[in-house]
Scaffold this motif. Sequence first.
Motif, PDB file in Angstrom:
ATOM      1  N   TYR A   1       0.841  -1.202   0.000  1.00  0.00           N
ATOM      2  CA  TYR A   1       0.000   0.000   0.000  1.00  0.00           C
ATOM      3  C   TYR A   1       0.879   1.256   0.000  1.00  0.00           C
ATOM      4  CZ  TYR A   1      -3.631   3.273   1.560  1.00  0.00           C
ATOM      5  OH  TYR A   1      -4.514   4.323   1.664  1.00  0.00           O
ATOM      6  N   ILE A   2       1.886   1.292   0.857  1.00  0.00           N
ATOM      7  CA  ILE A   2       2.773   2.447   0.934  1.00  0.00           C
ATOM      8  C   ILE A   2       3.523   2.637  -0.385  1.00  0.00           C
ATOM      9  CG2 ILE A   2       4.812   3.386   2.081  1.00  0.00           C
ATOM     10  CD1 ILE A   2       2.257   3.535   3.736  1.00  0.00           C
ATOM     11  N   GLU A   3       3.862   1.546  -1.033  1.00  0.00           N
ATOM     12  CA  GLU A   3       4.540   1.629  -2.335  1.00  0.00           C
ATOM     13  C   GLU A   3       3.682   2.379  -3.350  1.00  0.00           C
ATOM     14  OE1 GLU A   3       6.408  -1.380  -5.731  1.00  0.00           O
ATOM     15  OE2 GLU A   3       5.544  -2.187  -3.885  1.00  0.00           O
ATOM     16  N   GLN A   4       2.382   2.126  -3.323  1.00  0.00           N
ATOM     17  CA  GLN A   4       1.481   2.824  -4.251  1.00  0.00           C
ATOM     18  C   GLN A   4       1.384   4.308  -3.903  1.00  0.00           C
ATOM     19  OE1 GLN A   4       0.748   0.828  -6.753  1.00  0.00           O
ATOM     20  NE2 GLN A   4       1.705  -0.748  -5.471  1.00  0.00           N
ATOM     21  N   LEU A   5       1.355   4.616  -2.610  1.00  0.00           N
ATOM     22  CA  LEU A   5       1.317   6.021  -2.193  1.00  0.00           C
ATOM     23  C   LEU A   5       2.556   6.763  -2.682  1.00  0.00           C
ATOM     24  CD1 LEU A   5      -0.001   5.819   1.490  1.00  0.00           C
ATOM     25  CD2 LEU A   5      -1.281   6.452  -0.566  1.00  0.00           C
ATOM     26  N   ALA A   6       3.706   6.107  -2.610  1.00  0.00           N
ATOM     27  CA  ALA A   6       4.946   6.733  -3.069  1.00  0.00           C
ATOM     28  C   ALA A   6       4.901   6.975  -4.576  1.00  0.00           C
ATOM     29  CB  ALA A   6       6.142   5.858  -2.697  1.00  0.00           C
ATOM     30  N   LEU A   7       4.372   6.010  -5.314  1.00  0.00           N
ATOM     31  CA  LEU A   7       4.253   6.163  -6.767  1.00  0.00           C
ATOM     32  C   LEU A   7       3.323   7.335  -7.108  1.00  0.00           C
ATOM     33  CD1 LEU A   7       3.856   3.198  -9.211  1.00  0.00           C
ATOM     34  CD2 LEU A   7       2.597   5.322  -9.572  1.00  0.00           C
ATOM     35  N   ILE A   8       2.216   7.425  -6.385  1.00  0.00           N
ATOM     36  CA  ILE A   8       1.278   8.521  -6.621  1.00  0.00           C
ATOM     37  C   ILE A   8       1.924   9.861  -6.278  1.00  0.00           C
ATOM     38  CG2 ILE A   8      -0.864   9.541  -5.763  1.00  0.00           C
ATOM     39  CD1 ILE A   8      -1.957   6.651  -5.546  1.00  0.00           C
TER      40      ILE A   8
END
Length: 496
Positions: free
Chosen positions: A358-365
């Motif tokens: 989940y945090i990985e997606q936040l970083a990408l966004i």
Amino acid sequence: MSSFEDYEQHDATGLARLVRDGEVSPTQLVEAAIERIEARNPKINAVVHRSFERARTQALDLDQLPSGPFRGVPFLLKDLKALDAGQPSSNGSRLWADRRATHDDELVRRFKAAGLIICGRTNTPELGILGVTEPELFGPTRNPWNTDRTPGGSSGGAGAAVAAGMVPAAHASDGGGSIRIPASNCGLVGLKPSRHRAPVMDPTGSWGDLAGAHVLTRSVRDSAGLLDCISGPRRGVAEQLPAPGESFVTQLERAPERLRVALCTRALLATDTDPDCVQAAEDAAKLCAELGHEVVEATPSFDRAALTRAYLIMVCCGTASAIRVYEAERGKPARAGELEPKTWLLRIIGESLSAGEYIEQLALIQRASIELSNFFVEHDVMITPTLAQPALKVGEIATTALERNAARVFRTAPVKRVMLKLLDELAADPLAATPNTQLFNMTGQPAISLPLHWDAEGLPMGVQFVGRLGEEALLLRLARQIEQAKPWMDRRPTNV
């Protein structure tokens, strides 16, 4: 007392002025709204809960009716969160079908303080997930312009109700296009404000910071006026935008300075765009040039595939979170039959993901947000087609047998790799039609859809204008300038 026959000739701002001037009473307006809901709703299924008697009582009791700028104007809430004390709050789902709100949430409190009289609640897909409004609980909402077509979603009931003339404005929310999609399909104005401009509705189980709330309207001034009424963060929220120096309505009095406008006609999170949708955006860009703005063709740089997956994962995790919150409230788990197959699958996928993923997606966004910010250093506004296709036919993306079978299989044997592949397939049809809205939920920027084009079949098609974070005023000023140059208020559906 009879209702007001000229009710549909006025926007919400106009009706409020008539009330202030004593030319019409709130009771007349409420009766006009109720008459139209009762007459037109059977054909389009926009309103799923009625609060007519409460509305009549409030309209009569002028001493208790708040004296806000929209005093006495009928209004509808979307049946997704938007808690209204004593009223149902079903979220379009059998799981919440018997739930009643115990209090007003902050957004609803602000709508009421504006003087709006709430007459009911509008249809939404289960948990607001899809870009069409076809919940199994209440059945599909139909587009007043063509009842074989969808008004879109997830604020489809709100869009259909305003387009059909039931109310001049209705509450809507947007986690991936859910204000702008029905605005495009129904020939309305739909502004998704910047992140943190308005209070989050009932923040439990939200899709990260993707979702925001506002309204669907027929006029730009109504959108600006209602934004003035709801702006400002919920108490206790650390992140907030600076308050505008003057009201959004006041700023409409000034035309925008010469703007550098970027035209992008390619689909942002898909591959194809219908020629009519391209034409709508190109015509809007031409109009901007005629109004004195500089128009260039430009597309921001971002990883389409990665952002599409990131958005879908955020939706899965938000869905799983919302269901967990309700399970905690009632003290027992949700059963598969209480949720639609698509929702159940999204929940299973969300539950299978780790906090690290989940945090990985936040970083990408976050990286994409920086890329978009750089793009808007060089450009003041971006124009895209709101949608990549005309309004879909009702039932066009209905739940398939494959999805039903997958929901049964993955209840007992979840396999993450297979589920993520299925997630991409589940999203293919909806995102093919609506690929241009989700990006700006991820980056938090304001975006407004304006009704500037109708195709050969008479279906409206919106054009999306996107601005820098916090610059709703600039978008609204440009929208008002365009509305004056190419007015749309007199265009109405004739099918209801």
